[in-house]
Design a protein around this motif. Structure first.
Motif, PDB file in Angstrom:
ATOM      1  N   LEU A 149      16.301 -77.086  11.064  1.00  0.00           N
ATOM      2  CA  LEU A 149      16.534 -77.827   9.832  1.00  0.00           C
ATOM      3  C   LEU A 149      17.587 -77.075   9.030  1.00  0.00           C
ATOM      4  CD1 LEU A 149      12.868 -78.611   8.733  1.00  0.00           C
ATOM      5  CD2 LEU A 149      14.486 -80.149   9.854  1.00  0.00           C
ATOM      6  N   VAL A 150      18.192 -77.751   8.077  1.00  0.00           N
ATOM      7  CA  VAL A 150      19.038 -77.068   7.111  1.00  0.00           C
ATOM      8  C   VAL A 150      18.626 -77.547   5.723  1.00  0.00           C
ATOM      9  CG1 VAL A 150      20.913 -78.774   7.313  1.00  0.00           C
ATOM     10  CG2 VAL A 150      21.394 -76.540   6.349  1.00  0.00           C
ATOM     11  N   LEU A 151      18.338 -76.590   4.853  1.00  0.00           N
ATOM     12  CA  LEU A 151      18.033 -76.849   3.448  1.00  0.00           C
ATOM     13  C   LEU A 151      19.020 -76.018   2.645  1.00  0.00           C
ATOM     14  CD1 LEU A 151      14.189 -76.388   3.781  1.00  0.00           C
ATOM     15  CD2 LEU A 151      15.382 -78.565   3.535  1.00  0.00           C
TER      16      LEU A 151
ATOM     17  N   LEU B 222      28.446 -61.982   0.348  1.00  0.00           N
ATOM     18  CA  LEU B 222      27.882 -62.870   1.355  1.00  0.00           C
ATOM     19  C   LEU B 222      26.801 -62.103   2.097  1.00  0.00           C
ATOM     20  CD1 LEU B 222      27.957 -65.496   3.121  1.00  0.00           C
ATOM     21  CD2 LEU B 222      29.649 -64.314   4.522  1.00  0.00           C
ATOM     22  N   ASP B 223      25.574 -62.645   2.082  1.00  0.00           N
ATOM     23  CA  ASP B 223      24.472 -62.023   2.801  1.00  0.00           C
ATOM     24  C   ASP B 223      24.019 -62.952   3.913  1.00  0.00           C
ATOM     25  OD1 ASP B 223      22.406 -60.005   3.236  1.00  0.00           O
ATOM     26  OD2 ASP B 223      21.022 -61.541   2.528  1.00  0.00           O
ATOM     27  N   LEU B 224      23.998 -62.434   5.135  1.00  0.00           N
ATOM     28  CA  LEU B 224      23.532 -63.169   6.306  1.00  0.00           C
ATOM     29  C   LEU B 224      22.233 -62.524   6.762  1.00  0.00           C
ATOM     30  CD1 LEU B 224      26.958 -63.121   8.147  1.00  0.00           C
ATOM     31  CD2 LEU B 224      26.008 -65.054   6.919  1.00  0.00           C
ATOM     32  N   TYR B 225      21.127 -63.272   6.686  1.00  0.00           N
ATOM     33  CA  TYR B 225      19.829 -62.754   7.108  1.00  0.00           C
ATOM     34  C   TYR B 225      19.355 -63.537   8.322  1.00  0.00           C
ATOM     35  CZ  TYR B 225      14.953 -61.529   7.342  1.00  0.00           C
ATOM     36  OH  TYR B 225      13.730 -61.099   7.804  1.00  0.00           O
ATOM     37  N   ASP B 226      18.854 -62.825   9.324  1.00  0.00           N
ATOM     38  CA  ASP B 226      18.324 -63.434  10.544  1.00  0.00           C
ATOM     39  C   ASP B 226      16.952 -62.811  10.813  1.00  0.00           C
ATOM     40  OD1 ASP B 226      17.749 -64.394  13.092  1.00  0.00           O
ATOM     41  OD2 ASP B 226      19.755 -64.019  13.868  1.00  0.00           O
ATOM     42  N   SER B 227      15.908 -63.624  10.839  1.00  0.00           N
ATOM     43  CA  SER B 227      14.552 -63.097  11.042  1.00  0.00           C
ATOM     44  C   SER B 227      14.313 -62.650  12.493  1.00  0.00           C
ATOM     45  CB  SER B 227      13.512 -64.138  10.642  1.00  0.00           C
ATOM     46  OG  SER B 227      13.513 -65.217  11.559  1.00  0.00           O
TER      47      SER B 227
ATOM     48  N   LYS C  95      20.451 -55.232  13.037  1.00  0.00           N
ATOM     49  CA  LYS C  95      19.977 -55.294  11.654  1.00  0.00           C
ATOM     50  C   LYS C  95      19.748 -56.752  11.258  1.00  0.00           C
ATOM     51  CE  LYS C  95      23.514 -53.591   9.811  1.00  0.00           C
ATOM     52  NZ  LYS C  95      24.535 -53.187   8.885  1.00  0.00           N
ATOM     53  N   PRO C  96      18.634 -57.048  10.562  1.00  0.00           N
ATOM     54  CA  PRO C  96      18.395 -58.440  10.160  1.00  0.00           C
ATOM     55  C   PRO C  96      19.338 -58.899   9.044  1.00  0.00           C
ATOM     56  CG  PRO C  96      16.628 -57.036   9.377  1.00  0.00           C
ATOM     57  CD  PRO C  96      17.511 -56.179  10.239  1.00  0.00           C
ATOM     58  N   ASN C  97      19.769 -57.980   8.181  1.00  0.00           N
ATOM     59  CA  ASN C  97      20.677 -58.324   7.081  1.00  0.00           C
ATOM     60  C   ASN C  97      22.082 -57.828   7.376  1.00  0.00           C
ATOM     61  OD1 ASN C  97      18.215 -58.723   5.248  1.00  0.00           O
ATOM     62  ND2 ASN C  97      19.949 -59.184   3.940  1.00  0.00           N
TER      63      ASN C  97
ATOM     64  N   PRO D 187      15.500 -72.965   9.085  1.00  0.00           N
ATOM     65  CA  PRO D 187      14.294 -72.662   9.876  1.00  0.00           C
ATOM     66  C   PRO D 187      14.355 -73.383  11.222  1.00  0.00           C
ATOM     67  CG  PRO D 187      13.783 -74.333   8.253  1.00  0.00           C
ATOM     68  CD  PRO D 187      15.223 -73.929   8.021  1.00  0.00           C
ATOM     69  N   GLN D 188      13.901 -72.706  12.254  1.00  0.00           N
ATOM     70  CA  GLN D 188      13.851 -73.325  13.580  1.00  0.00           C
ATOM     71  C   GLN D 188      12.719 -74.350  13.586  1.00  0.00           C
ATOM     72  OE1 GLN D 188      14.700 -70.593  16.747  1.00  0.00           O
ATOM     73  NE2 GLN D 188      13.370 -71.732  18.141  1.00  0.00           N
ATOM     74  N   ILE D 189      12.973 -75.558  14.051  1.00  0.00           N
ATOM     75  CA  ILE D 189      12.004 -76.655  13.979  1.00  0.00           C
ATOM     76  C   ILE D 189      10.715 -76.337  14.730  1.00  0.00           C
ATOM     77  CG2 ILE D 189      11.569 -79.046  14.716  1.00  0.00           C
ATOM     78  CD1 ILE D 189      14.466 -79.670  13.924  1.00  0.00           C
ATOM     79  N   ASP D 190      10.808 -75.726  15.893  1.00  0.00           N
ATOM     80  CA  ASP D 190       9.604 -75.472  16.690  1.00  0.00           C
ATOM     81  C   ASP D 190       8.979 -74.102  16.430  1.00  0.00           C
ATOM     82  OD1 ASP D 190      11.719 -74.141  17.812  1.00  0.00           O
ATOM     83  OD2 ASP D 190      11.344 -74.825  19.863  1.00  0.00           O
ATOM     84  N   ALA D 191       9.554 -73.327  15.495  1.00  0.00           N
ATOM     85  CA  ALA D 191       9.002 -72.005  15.142  1.00  0.00           C
ATOM     86  C   ALA D 191       9.518 -71.624  13.754  1.00  0.00           C
ATOM     87  CB  ALA D 191       9.402 -70.961  16.181  1.00  0.00           C
ATOM     88  N   PHE D 192       8.819 -72.089  12.695  1.00  0.00           N
ATOM     89  CA  PHE D 192       9.300 -71.891  11.324  1.00  0.00           C
ATOM     90  C   PHE D 192       9.431 -70.419  10.923  1.00  0.00           C
ATOM     91  CE2 PHE D 192       8.801 -76.362  10.722  1.00  0.00           C
ATOM     92  CZ  PHE D 192       9.662 -76.671   9.671  1.00  0.00           C
ATOM     93  N   GLU D 193       8.740 -69.522  11.623  1.00  0.00           N
ATOM     94  CA  GLU D 193       8.871 -68.096  11.302  1.00  0.00           C
ATOM     95  C   GLU D 193      10.231 -67.545  11.746  1.00  0.00           C
ATOM     96  OE1 GLU D 193       6.911 -68.399  15.334  1.00  0.00           O
ATOM     97  OE2 GLU D 193       6.680 -69.411  13.421  1.00  0.00           O
ATOM     98  N   ASP D 194      10.940 -68.273  12.600  1.00  0.00           N
ATOM     99  CA  ASP D 194      12.299 -67.904  13.021  1.00  0.00           C
ATOM    100  C   ASP D 194      13.281 -68.672  12.148  1.00  0.00           C
ATOM    101  OD1 ASP D 194      11.012 -66.507  14.990  1.00  0.00           O
ATOM    102  OD2 ASP D 194      11.531 -67.903  16.602  1.00  0.00           O
ATOM    103  N   PHE D 195      14.029 -67.944  11.329  1.00  0.00           N
ATOM    104  CA  PHE D 195      14.953 -68.617  10.411  1.00  0.00           C
ATOM    105  C   PHE D 195      16.145 -67.719  10.103  1.00  0.00           C
ATOM    106  CE2 PHE D 195      12.161 -66.154   7.729  1.00  0.00           C
ATOM    107  CZ  PHE D 195      12.993 -65.642   6.746  1.00  0.00           C
ATOM    108  N   ARG D 196      17.165 -68.375   9.575  1.00  0.00           N
ATOM    109  CA  ARG D 196      18.326 -67.669   9.033  1.00  0.00           C
ATOM    110  C   ARG D 196      18.500 -68.089   7.579  1.00  0.00           C
ATOM    111  NH1 ARG D 196      22.645 -69.651  11.000  1.00  0.00           N
ATOM    112  NH2 ARG D 196      21.680 -71.398  12.044  1.00  0.00           N
TER     113      ARG D 196
END
Length: 174
Positions: free
Chosen positions: A92-94, A149-154, A160-162, A116-125
């Motif tokens: 999804l994109v919000l 600009l901050d890029l975060y990947d769970s 690094k996630p950030n 958020p990834q549709i099939d695993a909401f705990e995985d998101f950017r």
């Protein structure tokens, strides 16, 4: 955007982002439709290239001569090439866009996109882009822009996630 940095002769940052997209207002309503794709390259991530494709609807909560505040909702997919997660991931994109003309010469912009990834909401950017622009010379259309600009990947797969990028730019608009 392309960023490259070194410290003591050692490369500490090497990444680039190309964002392409189009948004179209729906008649005389606050609604719009959008389609976007992003290409993200980063030598310090677990992938060579991330491709992001998404589309959806936008809604302008505030749109006047001074302030614009819009929300976005849509869906799409992303894929990381050359890494451990080398397959398409539905997401999804919000998003929220805020632009404010502070004075005749100053503008503030903030854009936040949550994927958020549709099939695993705990995985998101989460991508957050904030900038302040100051018109230095009106006749030459020359501005100074400070941005973060901050890029975060769970799910950074060992990286690094950030990833925080900051810049000071001199803009000349034609």
């Amino acid at each position: 955007r392309y960023n490259q940095a070194t410290a003591a002769g050692i490369e500490t940052k090497n990444n680039g982002i190309l964002k392409l997209g189009h948004e179209r207002d729906i008649a005389d309503t606050p609604w719009s439709i959008f389609a976007r794709n992003d290409y993200i390259f980063d030598r310090f991530q677990a992938f060579d290239l991330r491709l992001v494709l998404n589309a959806g609807l936008g809604y302008a909560f505030i749109r006047d001569d001074v302030t614009t505040f819009k929300g976005r909702f849509g869906a799409g997919t992303s894929r990381e090439f050359g890494g451990p997660d080398d397959e398409w991931a539905p997401e999804l994109v919000l998003g929220l866009d805020y632009k404010r003309q502070l004075t005749k010469r100053q503008k503030l912009t903030a854009i936040v996109d949550y994927y958020p990834q549709i099939d695993a909401f705990e995985d998101f950017r989460l991508i957050t882009d904030v900038s302040w622009e100051l018109l230095v010379d009106e006749e030459a259309n020359l501005s100074l822009k400070l941005s973060v600009l901050d890029l975060y990947d769970s799910t950074p797969n060992g990286a690094k996630p950030n990833d925080l990028n900051y810049a000071m730019l001199l803009l000349w608009k034609l």
